[in-house]
Design a protein around this motif. Structure first.
Motif, PDB file in Angstrom:
ATOM      1  N   VAL A 288       8.941 -13.694   4.062  1.00 48.29           N
ATOM      2  CA  VAL A 288       8.388 -12.870   4.842  1.00 48.29           C
ATOM      3  C   VAL A 288       6.797 -13.540   5.288  1.00 48.29           C
ATOM      4  O   VAL A 288       6.049 -13.988   4.483  1.00 48.29           O
ATOM      5  CB  VAL A 288       7.953 -11.638   4.123  1.00 48.29           C
ATOM      6  N   PRO A 289       6.673 -13.745   6.435  1.00 44.68           N
ATOM      7  CA  PRO A 289       7.616 -12.944   7.716  1.00 44.68           C
ATOM      8  C   PRO A 289       8.236 -14.108   8.168  1.00 44.68           C
ATOM      9  O   PRO A 289       8.979 -13.944   9.472  1.00 44.68           O
ATOM     10  CB  PRO A 289       6.460 -12.700   8.705  1.00 44.68           C
ATOM     11  N   GLU A 290       8.472 -15.442   7.858  1.00 43.13           N
ATOM     12  CA  GLU A 290       9.225 -16.448   8.564  1.00 43.13           C
ATOM     13  C   GLU A 290      10.901 -15.937   8.688  1.00 43.13           C
ATOM     14  O   GLU A 290      11.215 -16.210   9.871  1.00 43.13           O
ATOM     15  CB  GLU A 290       9.097 -17.430   7.369  1.00 43.13           C
ATOM     16  N   ASP A 291      11.303 -15.265   7.801  1.00 41.36           N
ATOM     17  CA  ASP A 291      12.820 -14.986   8.164  1.00 41.36           C
ATOM     18  C   ASP A 291      12.849 -13.465   8.504  1.00 41.36           C
ATOM     19  O   ASP A 291      13.909 -13.077   9.090  1.00 41.36           O
ATOM     20  CB  ASP A 291      13.546 -15.160   6.621  1.00 41.36           C
ATOM     21  N   PHE A 292      11.906 -12.583   7.914  1.00 43.32           N
ATOM     22  CA  PHE A 292      11.948 -11.141   8.140  1.00 43.32           C
ATOM     23  C   PHE A 292      10.458 -10.780   8.331  1.00 43.32           C
ATOM     24  O   PHE A 292       9.661 -10.987   7.409  1.00 43.32           O
ATOM     25  CB  PHE A 292      12.547 -10.228   6.828  1.00 43.32           C
ATOM     26  N   SER A 293      10.427  -9.820   9.474  1.00 37.01           N
ATOM     27  CA  SER A 293       9.201  -9.231   9.415  1.00 37.01           C
ATOM     28  C   SER A 293       9.090  -8.021   8.798  1.00 37.01           C
ATOM     29  O   SER A 293      10.245  -7.197   9.055  1.00 37.01           O
ATOM     30  CB  SER A 293       8.882  -8.996  10.787  1.00 37.01           C
ATOM     31  N   VAL A 294       8.180  -7.413   7.910  1.00 37.03           N
ATOM     32  CA  VAL A 294       8.192  -6.150   7.483  1.00 37.03           C
ATOM     33  C   VAL A 294       6.779  -5.413   7.597  1.00 37.03           C
ATOM     34  O   VAL A 294       5.968  -6.083   7.635  1.00 37.03           O
ATOM     35  CB  VAL A 294       8.390  -6.481   5.952  1.00 37.03           C
ATOM     36  N   ILE A 295       7.107  -4.140   7.809  1.00 37.74           N
ATOM     37  CA  ILE A 295       6.096  -3.342   8.166  1.00 37.74           C
ATOM     38  C   ILE A 295       6.342  -1.958   7.428  1.00 37.74           C
ATOM     39  O   ILE A 295       7.317  -1.584   7.239  1.00 37.74           O
ATOM     40  CB  ILE A 295       5.925  -2.762   9.707  1.00 37.74           C
ATOM     41  N   GLU A 305      -3.629  -6.289  -0.637  1.00 45.67           N
ATOM     42  CA  GLU A 305      -3.757  -7.395  -1.861  1.00 45.67           C
ATOM     43  C   GLU A 305      -2.493  -8.246  -2.279  1.00 45.67           C
ATOM     44  O   GLU A 305      -2.666  -9.076  -2.851  1.00 45.67           O
ATOM     45  CB  GLU A 305      -4.183  -6.294  -3.172  1.00 45.67           C
ATOM     46  N   ILE A 306      -1.431  -7.582  -1.989  1.00 47.76           N
ATOM     47  CA  ILE A 306      -0.116  -8.267  -2.377  1.00 47.76           C
ATOM     48  C   ILE A 306       0.447  -9.132  -1.340  1.00 47.76           C
ATOM     49  O   ILE A 306       0.291  -8.596   0.050  1.00 47.76           O
ATOM     50  CB  ILE A 306       1.082  -7.229  -2.636  1.00 47.76           C
ATOM     51  N   THR A 307       0.561 -10.418  -1.497  1.00 53.64           N
ATOM     52  CA  THR A 307       0.978 -11.504  -0.518  1.00 53.64           C
ATOM     53  C   THR A 307       2.231 -11.393  -0.047  1.00 53.64           C
ATOM     54  O   THR A 307       3.011 -11.484  -1.374  1.00 53.64           O
ATOM     55  CB  THR A 307       0.268 -12.834  -0.786  1.00 53.64           C
ATOM     56  N   PRO A 308       2.522 -11.566   0.939  1.00 48.99           N
ATOM     57  CA  PRO A 308       1.858 -11.499   2.203  1.00 48.99           C
ATOM     58  C   PRO A 308       1.162 -10.118   2.389  1.00 48.99           C
ATOM     59  O   PRO A 308       1.780  -9.067   2.050  1.00 48.99           O
ATOM     60  CB  PRO A 308       2.507 -11.992   3.431  1.00 48.99           C
ATOM     61  N   PHE A 309      -0.059 -10.181   2.855  1.00 49.36           N
ATOM     62  CA  PHE A 309      -0.577  -8.778   3.093  1.00 49.36           C
ATOM     63  C   PHE A 309       0.221  -7.953   4.096  1.00 49.36           C
ATOM     64  O   PHE A 309       0.476  -8.541   5.100  1.00 49.36           O
ATOM     65  CB  PHE A 309      -2.141  -8.959   3.643  1.00 49.36           C
ATOM     66  N   LEU A 310       0.364  -6.917   3.716  1.00 56.44           N
ATOM     67  CA  LEU A 310       1.354  -5.889   4.447  1.00 56.44           C
ATOM     68  C   LEU A 310       0.791  -5.512   5.823  1.00 56.44           C
ATOM     69  O   LEU A 310      -0.209  -4.580   5.779  1.00 56.44           O
ATOM     70  CB  LEU A 310       1.695  -4.730   3.606  1.00 56.44           C
ATOM     71  N   THR A 311       1.403  -5.547   6.920  1.00 51.55           N
ATOM     72  CA  THR A 311       1.341  -4.735   7.997  1.00 51.55           C
ATOM     73  C   THR A 311       1.874  -3.486   7.729  1.00 51.55           C
ATOM     74  O   THR A 311       2.795  -3.269   7.272  1.00 51.55           O
ATOM     75  CB  THR A 311       1.976  -5.548   9.308  1.00 51.55           C
ATOM     76  N   LEU A 347      -2.445   1.642  13.536  1.00 51.81           N
ATOM     77  CA  LEU A 347      -1.612   0.326  13.194  1.00 51.81           C
ATOM     78  C   LEU A 347      -2.603  -0.900  12.479  1.00 51.81           C
ATOM     79  O   LEU A 347      -3.654  -1.024  13.007  1.00 51.81           O
ATOM     80  CB  LEU A 347      -1.021  -0.377  14.196  1.00 51.81           C
ATOM     81  N   ILE A 348      -2.268  -0.986  11.121  1.00 48.10           N
ATOM     82  CA  ILE A 348      -3.195  -2.106  10.643  1.00 48.10           C
ATOM     83  C   ILE A 348      -2.358  -3.223  10.674  1.00 48.10           C
ATOM     84  O   ILE A 348      -1.375  -3.552   9.719  1.00 48.10           O
ATOM     85  CB  ILE A 348      -3.417  -1.869   9.235  1.00 48.10           C
ATOM     86  N   LYS A 349      -2.809  -4.339  11.542  1.00 41.44           N
ATOM     87  CA  LYS A 349      -2.131  -5.832  11.453  1.00 41.44           C
ATOM     88  C   LYS A 349      -2.285  -6.583  10.585  1.00 41.44           C
ATOM     89  O   LYS A 349      -3.719  -6.883  10.157  1.00 41.44           O
ATOM     90  CB  LYS A 349      -1.889  -6.279  12.814  1.00 41.44           C
ATOM     91  N   ARG A 350      -1.286  -7.071   9.645  1.00 44.82           N
ATOM     92  CA  ARG A 350      -1.631  -8.193   8.555  1.00 44.82           C
ATOM     93  C   ARG A 350      -0.693  -9.410   8.719  1.00 44.82           C
ATOM     94  O   ARG A 350      -0.404  -9.859   9.728  1.00 44.82           O
ATOM     95  CB  ARG A 350      -1.794  -7.432   7.190  1.00 44.82           C
ATOM     96  N   GLU A 351      -0.289  -9.820   7.656  1.00 42.80           N
ATOM     97  CA  GLU A 351       0.483 -10.895   7.641  1.00 42.80           C
ATOM     98  C   GLU A 351       1.999 -10.945   7.470  1.00 42.80           C
ATOM     99  O   GLU A 351       2.704 -11.715   7.730  1.00 42.80           O
ATOM    100  CB  GLU A 351      -0.068 -11.959   6.262  1.00 42.80           C
TER     101      GLU A 351
END
Length: 357
Positions: A288-295, A305-311, A347-351
């Motif tokens: 994530v997010p290379e293969d799947f984007s997660v929101i 705090e958890i990587t990748p930081f969650l959008t 919306l909070i955009k993160r990694e």
């Protein structure tokens, strides 16, 4: 300012002094200061229509006379118990440890305490005697009830809504009661708009439990937003994530990973489910997010705090609690008609989201 006098248990003269001071009433404070009983009462309850100069004089007299308002006398004089009931209904088994509920109740607590109210957490077992939430509330003589619940079909909540006792329902919709909740539909629109802007067209949804208000609302919002963009909604891309847990999100994502034609993005109805989904993706050797984007949805503390930081879609949890306090106290003071308060989200955009390759 100190209202209590610390004494030695061996000082009998001090006991006599305390006995005399406990006899002091609000009438004595009024007589000493020359203000009316109403003014004294409003000053002690920190009403804004009493000047700071007047409050200062009254509080000086309170300290000098060691006055402490007796709760029974206060109830008789104001026709209020100055206590509010809190009822917490959820099926996750996490209770107050859940970050959403914890923050909402804390926001509510801070707001009502400023107005001089105590909180009583109500349950259905009092002194070994089983009773309904409503019966417990009436037994305690609370002025109103705040219910934190997401369950549509809870009969206990329905009893409270149908009662004449002022109440507010948090995270649930009803036309018969004061209700406060986030703008779930717009939140879903923002989530899908964001994924669409990144080029995603195959978007899956890990849905919340269908018996919960937010689960149904966010599923409805997902479908509406997808239609707005002319995107197909594949039934197999909508997976039940259960009661908003990480485990539910993990199991739902595993089902999506088993598909030959996989989605490129996943919108989870709660952050914990999003975390579970990301764990399943990692275990499958994907990223994530290379293969799947997660929101996600909520913006709990771990989202940053958890990587990748969650959008994610941010709920203003403190504001929900504050608004719930506001409408409940208005209902107590003015016996107003039921109202609906929908709290804005963002919306909070993160990694965890990126453009489609």
């Amino acid at each position: 300012m100190t209202f209590f006098k610390i004494i030695s248990i061996f000082d009998e003269s001090a006991f006599e002094d305390v006995k005399i001071n406990l006899m002091t009433t609000i009438y004595d404070i009024a007589k000493k200061t020359g203000f009316s009983i109403t003014t004294v009462s409003r000053a002690l309850n920190n009403y804004s229509d009493v000047s700071e100069k007047t409050k200062k004089l009254i509080l000086e007299a309170v300290e000098e006379m060691h006055y402490y308002p007796n709760s029974v006398a206060r109830t008789l004089s104001t026709k209020k118990s100055w206590a509010l009931g809190i009822i917490f209904v959820e099926d996750l088994g996490i209770g107050m440890k859940h970050p959403f509920f914890n923050s909402v109740i804390e926001g509510f607590k801070k707001s009502v305490e400023k107005k001089g109210y105590d909180l009583i957490f109500l349950n259905r077992n009092v002194g070994g005697v089983k009773m309904s939430y409503l019966d417990h509330a009436l037994h305690r003589g609370v002025d109103g009830i705040a219910v934190v619940s997401s369950n549509y079909d809870d009969s206990e909540v329905e009893k409270i809504i149908a009662s004449t006792l002022p109440n507010v329902i948090i995270d649930l919709h009803s036309t018969k009661s004061n209700v406060v909740y986030s703008d779930n539909l717009h939140g879903c629109e923002l989530a899908i708009d964001h994924l669409y802007s990144l080029g995603h067209r195959k978007i899956a949804h890990i849905a919340g439990h269908p018996k919960t208000f937010v689960g149904l609302e966010r599923l409805k919002g997902f479908k509406s937003a997808m239609k707005n963009h002319g995107l197909d909604i594949h039934k197999r891309f909508v997976v039940d994530g259960g009661l908003f847990s990480a485990e539910g999100g993990y199991n739902a994502m595993r089902k999506l990973l088993q598909m030959k034609d996989r989605p490129t993005a996943v919108f989870a109805a709660g952050d914990n489910m999003a975390f579970g989904a990301m764990k399943a993706i990692r275990e499958a050797g994907l990223k994530v997010p290379e293969d799947f984007s997660v929101i996600g949805f909520d913006d709990i503390e771990l989202a940053g705090e958890i990587t990748p930081f969650l959008t994610t879609i941010k709920q203003d949890m403190d504001k929900i609690g504050e608004k719930a306090a506001e409408v409940l106290l208005q209902g107590i003071d003015n016996k107003s008609e039921p109202s609906t308060c929908i709290v804005p989200i963002e919306l909070i955009k993160r990694e965890s989201t990126k453009s489609v390759n």
